[in-house]
Scaffold this motif. Structure first.
Motif, mmCIF file in Angstrom:
data_model
loop_
_atom_site.group_PDB
_atom_site.id
_atom_site.type_symbol
_atom_site.label_atom_id
_atom_site.label_comp_id
_atom_site.label_asym_id
_atom_site.label_seq_id
_atom_site.Cartn_x
_atom_site.Cartn_y
_atom_site.Cartn_z
ATOM 1 N N GLY A 66 41.979 48.123 49.515
ATOM 2 C CA GLY A 66 41.817 49.417 48.868
ATOM 3 C C GLY A 66 43.113 50.074 48.435
ATOM 4 O O GLY A 66 43.105 51.233 48.007
ATOM 5 N N THR A 67 44.237 49.350 48.533
ATOM 6 C CA THR A 67 45.505 49.917 48.087
ATOM 7 C C THR A 67 45.453 50.246 46.593
ATOM 8 O O THR A 67 45.995 51.262 46.141
ATOM 9 C CB THR A 67 46.658 48.928 48.357
ATOM 10 O OG1 THR A 67 46.705 48.642 49.756
ATOM 11 C CG2 THR A 67 47.989 49.501 47.910
ATOM 12 N N VAL A 68 44.779 49.380 45.854
ATOM 13 C CA VAL A 68 44.637 49.574 44.410
ATOM 14 C C VAL A 68 43.330 50.303 44.127
ATOM 15 O O VAL A 68 42.294 49.999 44.727
ATOM 16 C CB VAL A 68 44.648 48.213 43.681
ATOM 17 C CG1 VAL A 68 44.474 48.396 42.188
ATOM 18 C CG2 VAL A 68 45.944 47.470 43.976
ATOM 19 N N LYS A 69 43.377 51.249 43.230
ATOM 20 C CA LYS A 69 42.174 51.997 42.865
ATOM 21 C C LYS A 69 41.152 51.074 42.218
ATOM 22 O O LYS A 69 41.503 50.092 41.557
ATOM 23 C CB LYS A 69 42.531 53.137 41.904
ATOM 24 C CG LYS A 69 43.393 54.225 42.523
ATOM 25 C CD LYS A 69 43.608 55.373 41.564
ATOM 26 C CE LYS A 69 44.438 54.928 40.353
ATOM 27 N NZ LYS A 69 44.735 56.081 39.461
ATOM 28 N N ALA A 70 39.879 51.423 42.383
ATOM 29 C CA ALA A 70 38.796 50.583 41.867
ATOM 30 C C ALA A 70 38.917 50.375 40.361
ATOM 31 O O ALA A 70 38.613 49.296 39.842
ATOM 32 C CB ALA A 70 37.442 51.212 42.209
ATOM 33 N N ASP A 71 39.383 51.388 39.634
ATOM 34 C CA ASP A 71 39.499 51.275 38.174
ATOM 35 C C ASP A 71 40.561 50.266 37.760
ATOM 36 O O ASP A 71 40.534 49.749 36.638
ATOM 37 C CB ASP A 71 39.848 52.646 37.571
ATOM 38 C CG ASP A 71 38.719 53.658 37.769
ATOM 39 O OD1 ASP A 71 37.584 53.214 38.025
ATOM 40 O OD2 ASP A 71 38.972 54.876 37.651
ATOM 41 N N ASP A 72 41.509 49.995 38.667
ATOM 42 C CA ASP A 72 42.609 49.089 38.326
ATOM 43 C C ASP A 72 42.392 47.659 38.815
ATOM 44 O O ASP A 72 43.203 46.774 38.536
ATOM 45 C CB ASP A 72 43.916 49.613 38.930
ATOM 46 C CG ASP A 72 44.308 50.965 38.341
ATOM 47 O OD1 ASP A 72 43.986 51.203 37.167
ATOM 48 O OD2 ASP A 72 44.915 51.777 39.071
ATOM 49 N N LYS A 73 41.319 47.436 39.577
ATOM 50 C CA LYS A 73 41.103 46.117 40.169
ATOM 51 C C LYS A 73 40.960 45.025 39.120
ATOM 52 O O LYS A 73 41.553 43.952 39.228
ATOM 53 C CB LYS A 73 39.859 46.136 41.066
ATOM 54 C CG LYS A 73 40.074 46.861 42.389
ATOM 55 C CD LYS A 73 38.845 46.733 43.267
ATOM 56 C CE LYS A 73 39.083 47.410 44.626
ATOM 57 N NZ LYS A 73 37.906 47.299 45.502
ATOM 58 N N GLU A 74 40.162 45.309 38.076
ATOM 59 C CA GLU A 74 39.914 44.281 37.067
ATOM 60 C C GLU A 74 41.209 43.896 36.356
ATOM 61 O O GLU A 74 41.482 42.713 36.133
ATOM 62 C CB GLU A 74 38.886 44.783 36.055
ATOM 63 C CG GLU A 74 38.487 43.718 35.035
ATOM 64 C CD GLU A 74 37.372 44.181 34.116
ATOM 65 O OE1 GLU A 74 37.104 43.485 33.125
ATOM 66 O OE2 GLU A 74 36.776 45.237 34.401
ATOM 67 N N SER A 75 42.039 44.880 36.028
ATOM 68 C CA SER A 75 43.308 44.592 35.355
ATOM 69 C C SER A 75 44.220 43.771 36.255
ATOM 70 O O SER A 75 44.903 42.845 35.794
ATOM 71 C CB SER A 75 44.006 45.904 34.973
ATOM 72 O OG SER A 75 43.204 46.657 34.080
ATOM 73 N N LEU A 76 44.227 44.104 37.536
ATOM 74 C CA LEU A 76 45.082 43.373 38.468
ATOM 75 C C LEU A 76 44.597 41.940 38.649
ATOM 76 O O LEU A 76 45.398 41.009 38.766
ATOM 77 C CB LEU A 76 45.113 44.098 39.820
ATOM 78 C CG LEU A 76 46.180 43.634 40.810
ATOM 79 C CD1 LEU A 76 47.559 43.702 40.185
ATOM 80 C CD2 LEU A 76 46.139 44.481 42.072
ATOM 81 N N GLU A 77 43.287 41.740 38.667
ATOM 82 C CA GLU A 77 42.735 40.389 38.795
ATOM 83 C C GLU A 77 43.125 39.527 37.598
ATOM 84 O O GLU A 77 43.440 38.339 37.740
ATOM 85 C CB GLU A 77 41.212 40.456 38.925
ATOM 86 C CG GLU A 77 40.756 40.997 40.274
ATOM 87 C CD GLU A 77 39.255 41.258 40.313
ATOM 88 O OE1 GLU A 77 38.624 41.216 39.226
ATOM 89 O OE2 GLU A 77 38.729 41.524 41.412
ATOM 90 N N VAL A 78 43.110 40.129 36.398
ATOM 91 C CA VAL A 78 43.538 39.403 35.198
ATOM 92 C C VAL A 78 45.027 39.050 35.311
ATOM 93 O O VAL A 78 45.453 37.942 34.973
ATOM 94 C CB VAL A 78 43.275 40.245 33.929
ATOM 95 C CG1 VAL A 78 43.888 39.561 32.707
ATOM 96 C CG2 VAL A 78 41.781 40.448 33.730
#
Length: 337
Positions: free
Chosen positions: A23-35
């Motif tokens: 949960g360190t990364v906000k949910a809105d940023d998860k998809e971008s980080l996964e890419v």
């Protein structure tokens, strides 16, 4: 692409994945980080889902975060201990090089306390005692070496590397520190660095059995230039398989056949067969000259053993219809009459 670079990238990817999970990364940023993780992995040819790569590239129990923490703490200690003037530098250097007799006595007391705590497996408390010993007498390599042992005992091998190196910077001839350093590097999976540490120690003390054993173990884990793991011919003496009938191939085959029974599909009692002295003598001879290893690599044999293990016992007629197995049976028959 060097393996060290891939290890760094793998650690970065592990850190980013952990940041998504905790949960360190906000949910809105998860998809971008996964890419981003996927792009980084492809760019450096690192796949975190590949189990073989995971075993090869992981630096566990250390993590990127713990490595960074050690760096920050070390830098802060150096910065906080830096003298503000040439005069204070001289005074500080004098204190570090020539602790008083009282300082040395107190340092020894702290060291003994740390050793007692180590015996009780109270590693964190032991480290605190060694910290006090180092503070009283930073010129004694034993205190750094003992603290390295405490760090390794609790699984913090990265910190152990730092302390072992510190001990050697104080006294390059302190042989025990080379053993501490080699052990920590080995535990971190850096087998080349471990071998180098053991070799450096052996130059000072060629008869040290601990260093010799450590060097053999490290060298056995170093992959040759082609990338293939060491063979039984190139491995060190401690890793060669014994050329006897008790080797892994024979033992594994015997254990597997013992539960099969006999008579199924016209087959003989395989358990009794493997316990037959003549058969065991023949198998031992095959193991000694490499024949057993060749036999177990035969595709037909491998297929048969796989079926036996899964409970699908082939009939004698089916076995004899396979030319490779028929030839093998003739060899066994001739030798085991």
């Amino acid at each position: 692409m060097s393996e060290k670079q891939q290890r760094l990238v793998y650690s970065v990817i592990e850190f980013l994945n952990q940041s998504i999970e905790d949960g360190t990364v906000k949910a809105d940023d998860k998809e971008s980080l996964e890419v981003a993780i996927q792009c980084i992995g492809e760019a450096f040819n690192v796949d975190p889902l590949n189990q073989e790569q995971a075993e090869k590239l992981s630096v566990k129990p250390a993590t990127l975060q713990t490595i960074f923490d050690v760096f920050i703490k070390t830098r802060d200690k150096i910065s906080s201990g830096a003298p503000s003037s040439p005069a204070s530098a001289a005074a500080s250097s004098s204190r570090s090089k020539a602790p008083s007799d009282e300082d040395k006595a107190q340092a020894e007391t702290h060291k003994q306390t740390g050793n007692t705590l180590m015996s009780s497996k109270k590693y964190d408390e032991a480290i605190q005692s060694y910290d006090k010993a180092v503070a009283m007498d930073p010129t004694n390599p034993v205190y750094y070496s003992n603290r390295a042992a405490a760090y390794s005992s609790k699984g913090d091998h990265l910190a152990a590397v730092g302390d072992a190196e510190k001990a050697l910077s104080v006294d390059p001839n302190f042989v025990k520190a080379y053993h501490r350093l080699g052990h920590a590097q080995y535990s971190l999976g850096d087998f080349e660095a471990a071998a180098s540490a053991f070799e450096r120690g052996l130059k000072l003390e060629p008869s040290n059995s601990g260093l010799k054993s450590g060097l053999q173990n490290a060298q056995a884990r170093i992959e040759p230039a082609g990338g293939s793991p060491p063979t039984s011919e190139s491995a060190t003496p401690t890793t060669r398989r014994p050329a006897t009938g008790t080797g892994p191939g024979l033992g594994g085959m015997a254990d597997m056949l013992r539960g099969v029974g006999g008579g199924g599909g016209g087959m003989p009692d395989l358990a009794s067969l493997m316990n037959n002295p003549q058969m065991m003598a023949m198998a031992q001879q095959m193991a000694a000259n490499g024949g057993l290893a060749s036999l177990m690599q035969n595709p037909a044999v491998a297929n048969m053993m796989g079926r036996v293990q899964s409970g699908d016992m082939p009939s004698m007629e089916e076995l004899m219809s396979d030319p490779g197995l028929r030839e093998m049976a003739n060899q066994f028959g001739g030798a085991g009459r």
